[in-house]
Design an enzyme around this catalytic site. Structure first.
Site, PDB file in Angstrom:
ATOM      1  CE  LYS A 198      48.028  39.463  46.690  1.00 41.99           C
ATOM      2  NZ  LYS A 198      47.730  38.244  45.906  1.00 41.99           N
ATOM      3  CD  GLU A 272      37.230  51.321  42.099  1.00 44.08           C
ATOM      4  OE1 GLU A 272      36.019  51.002  42.074  1.00 44.08           O
ATOM      5  OE2 GLU A 272      37.635  52.430  41.712  1.00 44.08           O
ATOM      6  CB  CYS A 306      33.134  44.215  40.450  1.00 39.51           C
ATOM      7  SG  CYS A 306      33.749  45.273  39.143  1.00 39.51           S
ATOM      8  CD  GLU A 403      30.545  40.578  44.384  1.00 38.74           C
ATOM      9  OE1 GLU A 403      31.273  40.423  45.376  1.00 38.74           O
ATOM     10  OE2 GLU A 403      30.823  41.353  43.455  1.00 38.74           O
TER      11      GLU A 403
HETATM   12  P1  NAP Z   1      39.616  39.164  47.333  1.00 35.19           P
HETATM   13  O1  NAP Z   1      39.576  37.832  47.943  1.00 35.19           O
HETATM   14  O2  NAP Z   1      39.239  40.334  48.157  1.00 35.19           O
HETATM   15  O3  NAP Z   1      41.091  39.337  46.771  1.00 35.19           O
HETATM   16  C1  NAP Z   1      41.515  40.502  46.089  1.00 35.19           C
HETATM   17  C2  NAP Z   1      43.023  40.617  46.233  1.00 35.19           C
HETATM   18  O4  NAP Z   1      43.352  40.860  47.616  1.00 35.19           O
HETATM   19  C3  NAP Z   1      43.771  39.353  45.845  1.00 35.19           C
HETATM   20  O5  NAP Z   1      44.992  39.717  45.262  1.00 35.19           O
HETATM   21  C4  NAP Z   1      43.972  38.696  47.198  1.00 35.19           C
HETATM   22  O6  NAP Z   1      45.017  37.772  47.207  1.00 35.19           O
HETATM   23  C5  NAP Z   1      44.266  39.882  48.070  1.00 35.19           C
HETATM   24  N1  NAP Z   1      44.039  39.685  49.513  1.00 35.19           N
HETATM   25  C6  NAP Z   1      43.338  38.702  50.130  1.00 35.19           C
HETATM   26  N2  NAP Z   1      43.344  38.908  51.465  1.00 35.19           N
HETATM   27  C7  NAP Z   1      44.060  40.037  51.698  1.00 35.19           C
HETATM   28  C8  NAP Z   1      44.402  40.773  52.865  1.00 35.19           C
HETATM   29  N3  NAP Z   1      44.009  40.408  54.071  1.00 35.19           N
HETATM   30  N4  NAP Z   1      45.132  41.905  52.725  1.00 35.19           N
HETATM   31  C9  NAP Z   1      45.517  42.332  51.497  1.00 35.19           C
HETATM   32  N5  NAP Z   1      45.225  41.670  50.363  1.00 35.19           N
HETATM   33  C10 NAP Z   1      44.496  40.541  50.443  1.00 35.19           C
HETATM   34  O7  NAP Z   1      38.713  39.247  46.058  1.00 35.19           O
HETATM   35  P2  NAP Z   1      38.661  38.221  44.871  1.00 35.19           P
HETATM   36  O8  NAP Z   1      37.847  37.060  45.313  1.00 35.19           O
HETATM   37  O9  NAP Z   1      40.009  37.985  44.320  1.00 35.19           O
HETATM   38  O10 NAP Z   1      37.892  39.063  43.755  1.00 35.19           O
HETATM   39  C11 NAP Z   1      36.542  39.101  43.662  1.00 35.19           C
HETATM   40  C12 NAP Z   1      35.979  40.347  44.312  1.00 35.19           C
HETATM   41  O11 NAP Z   1      36.542  41.512  43.716  1.00 35.19           O
HETATM   42  C13 NAP Z   1      34.494  40.483  44.107  1.00 35.19           C
HETATM   43  O12 NAP Z   1      33.885  40.853  45.304  1.00 35.19           O
HETATM   44  C14 NAP Z   1      34.375  41.600  43.082  1.00 35.19           C
HETATM   45  O13 NAP Z   1      33.165  42.280  43.114  1.00 35.19           O
HETATM   46  C15 NAP Z   1      35.523  42.452  43.426  1.00 35.19           C
HETATM   47  N6  NAP Z   1      35.905  43.291  42.279  1.00 35.19           N
HETATM   48  C16 NAP Z   1      35.623  44.634  42.344  1.00 35.19           C
HETATM   49  C17 NAP Z   1      35.940  45.457  41.291  1.00 35.19           C
HETATM   50  C18 NAP Z   1      35.641  46.925  41.334  1.00 35.19           C
HETATM   51  O14 NAP Z   1      36.212  47.657  40.540  1.00 35.19           O
HETATM   52  N7  NAP Z   1      34.793  47.385  42.224  1.00 35.19           N
HETATM   53  C19 NAP Z   1      36.565  44.929  40.160  1.00 35.19           C
HETATM   54  C20 NAP Z   1      36.839  43.562  40.117  1.00 35.19           C
HETATM   55  C21 NAP Z   1      36.508  42.753  41.209  1.00 35.19           C
HETATM   56  P3  NAP Z   1      44.759  36.256  46.734  1.00 35.19           P
HETATM   57  O15 NAP Z   1      43.742  36.240  45.670  1.00 35.19           O
HETATM   58  O16 NAP Z   1      46.054  35.858  46.203  1.00 35.19           O
HETATM   59  O17 NAP Z   1      44.323  35.525  47.929  1.00 35.19           O
END
Ligand code: NAP
Ligand code: MG
Length: 493
Positions: A198, A272, A306, A403
């Site tokens: 997804k 991650e 990230c 963050e």
């Molecule tokens: P997010 O809100 O956690 O969303 C990540 C993914 O999870 C999206 O596809 C999101 O869907 C989905 N999601 C949301 N709620 C969920 C739930 N309850 N159960 C399962 N899936 C769910 O994060 P983001 O705002 O998209 O991304 C930014 C974050 O990612 C930052 O904190 C960044 O540091 C982290 N990141 C970490 C890495 C690493 O390798 N450590 C790499 C890149 C990014 P929707 O977006 O469609 O709502």
């Protein structure tokens, strides 16, 4: 922090002097549909609810396409297709044949690199220079790299009789949409698993293009299924009983929800999550190189990384000169049209993210930090934010601890190596960091004492499919990339 020798000079105003003619990448070679369905069992199929959502271009706020919203029954269809493909085809196929399919995907991605880069920049807002030179080539490189491992797993894990896990559910964020998809799908397939992936709600389009590539590569139906939707679609994958492994990249908050949902189940998982990386500049560093690395680490890709170097620790003797040089360099950065090849900083991914950045910057100011923003013009329409630095912040400041995921850098000073290490480690996260020094021994001392999964020395944000990646503490668990990335998709005896 101040020394007479390096008293701060006012920042240079470059932006009126250095005007470049626009050099936009054309979008007339790309092919986009008005509507995207779910990719299940090798076919594009309508969502059972009939619901679609819009994906927009954050630089123009205009709709690009309608995208299917998958509900629980669509996820169920995708998981069943993945299970059937796993049982009947993919796990039975000789490994060297699996490898050929993965190579084929890599080659088609390379052939379509230009189209993929433009779509990535349109859908997510990142500067074309980033998507063209980083995201797309690295995504193809992941498929090439893991294709090579498919028939060598016994050598990768000698004596361990590696076996696939089954069906992997993979959920990815919006900051590196195609790269994260490659990062997840390539090792899963190489190890003999099938996949339900997804993408994030705001950036589904390159994943749908990847679905087309996978179809064109003749991958057996059901081996890769791509379901679009929001958080509830992700939750349906996490909670589906037919899934054997969850690979999640995203925020720490959602990571915790997923970890709770998986507790007590048989599902394996890797998480991650977020980061708050520290860059440390010592007095003996090559200062200009370090300044360029800091700029690259926090401002390019709009700070949507990230492992962005969002905290900077500068040794006192060079603090004034580093801050002055940073400000001078910030003035030369071009913020604007993501499709313009001159652009350094594109659009913030969504209005929601822009509001979050603005709110945290306001908190930083209210907490007494000195905020400096470049004086560049930003477009009237779309979601943009000027490169921003804070000085005069404390370890306890919210902008030092949380963050921000935007182009905002918090700068502090230190005197000794020990103080730098202690301050850098004073965070709930542990994903990455950087050290800038002329002394190899200092590099080893500092990098071995900082609790972070990835440490760069005299460079920053360099990635390679052969290197493992992952965090400590609230930055997650498990490793992706390299040999370690294979282990996350295998049962080992
Ligand atoms: P997010 O809100 O956690 O969303 C990540 C993914 O999870 C999206 O596809 C999101 O869907 C989905 N999601 C949301 N709620 C969920 C739930 N309850 N159960 C399962 N899936 C769910 O994060 P983001 O705002 O998209 O991304 C930014 C974050 O990612 C930052 O904190 C960044 O540091 C982290 N990141 C970490 C890495 C690493 O390798 N450590 C790499 C890149 C990014 P929707 O977006 O469609 O709502
Ligand atoms: Mg979008």
């Amino acid at each position: 922090m101040s020394s007479k020798k390096s008293a701060a000079k006012p920042a240079l105003k470059f932006n009126t002097k250095w005007q470049y003619s626009a050099a936009p990448e054309t979008a007339d070679h790309i092919q986009l549909n008005d509507k995207y369905d779910l990719f299940i069992n090798g076919k594009f199929t309508a969502p059972s609810s009939g619901k679609y959502f819009d994906t927009i271009n954050p630089a123009t706020e205009k709709k690009i396409a309608s995208v299917a919203e998958a509900n629980q029954s669509d996820v169920d269809r995708a998981v069943k297709a993945a299970r059937s493909a796993y049982n009947n085809v993919w796990s039975k196929m000789p490994a060297k044949e699996r490898g050929k399919y993965i190579y084929r995907i890599a080659r088609i991605m390379q052939e379509r690199a230009r189209e993929l880069s433009v779509i990535e920049s349109m859908d997510g807002g990142k500067a074309i220079r980033e998507s063209r030179d980083v995201d797309v080539p690295l995504a193809a490189a992941h498929f090439f790299y893991y294709a090579g491992w498919a028939d060598k797993l016994d050598y990768a894990m000698p004596g361990a009789k590696p076996q696939p896990l089954g069906v992997a559910g993979q959920i990815i964020p919006w900051n590196f949409p195609l790269l994260m998809a490659a990062w997840k799908i390539a090792p899963a397939l190489a190890c003999g698993n099938t996949v339900v992936l997804k993408p994030a709600e705001t950036t589904p389009l390159t994943a749908m293009k990847l679905a087309e590539i996978i179809r064109d590569a003749d991958l057996p139906p059901g081996v890769v299924n791509i379901v679009t939707g929001a958080g509830t679609t992700g939750a349906a994958i996490v909670n589906h009983p037919g899934i054997d492994k969850i690979a999640f990249t995203g925020s720490t908050d959602v990571g915790k929800i997923i970890q709770r949902a998986l507790a007590g189940t048989e599902k394996k998982y890797t998480l991650e999550l977020g980061g708050k990386a520290a860059n440390i500049i010592f007095e003996d560093a090559a200062i200009d190189q370090a300044v360029e690395g800091i700029i690259n680490g926090i401002f390019f890709n709009q700070g949507h990384v990230c492992c962005a170097g969002s905290r900077l620790f500068v040794q006192e003797g060079v603090a004034d000169v580093v801050i002055r040089k940073l400000k001078d360099r910030m003035e030369t950065l071009i913020v604007g049209d993501p499709l313009d090849k001159n652009t350094d900083i594109g659009a913030i991914n969504s209005k929601e993210q822009l509001n979050k950045i603005k709110a945290l910057v306001k908190i930083g100011v209210n907490e007494g930090g000195n905020c400096y923003q470049s004086s560049c013009e930003i477009p009237n329409k779309g979601f943009f934010f000027r490169p921003t630095i804070f000085t005069g912040v404390a370890q306890s400041s919210k902008i030092v601890q949380e963050e921000i995921f935007g182009p905002v850098l918090a700068i502090q000073t230190f005197r000794t190596v020990e103080e730098a290490i202690e301050k850098a480690n004073n965070t709930p996260y542990g994903l990455s960091g950087g050290v800038w020094t002329d002394k190899g021994s200092k590099v080893f001392k500092v990098t071995s004492k900082i609790k972070a999964g990835v440490m760069w020395a005299n460079t920053y944000n360099k990635f390679d499919p052969t290197s493992p990646f992952g965090g400590f503490k609230e930055s997650g668990m498990g490793r992706e990339g390299g040999l370690h990335g294979l282990g996350a998709y295998l049962k080992l005896n």
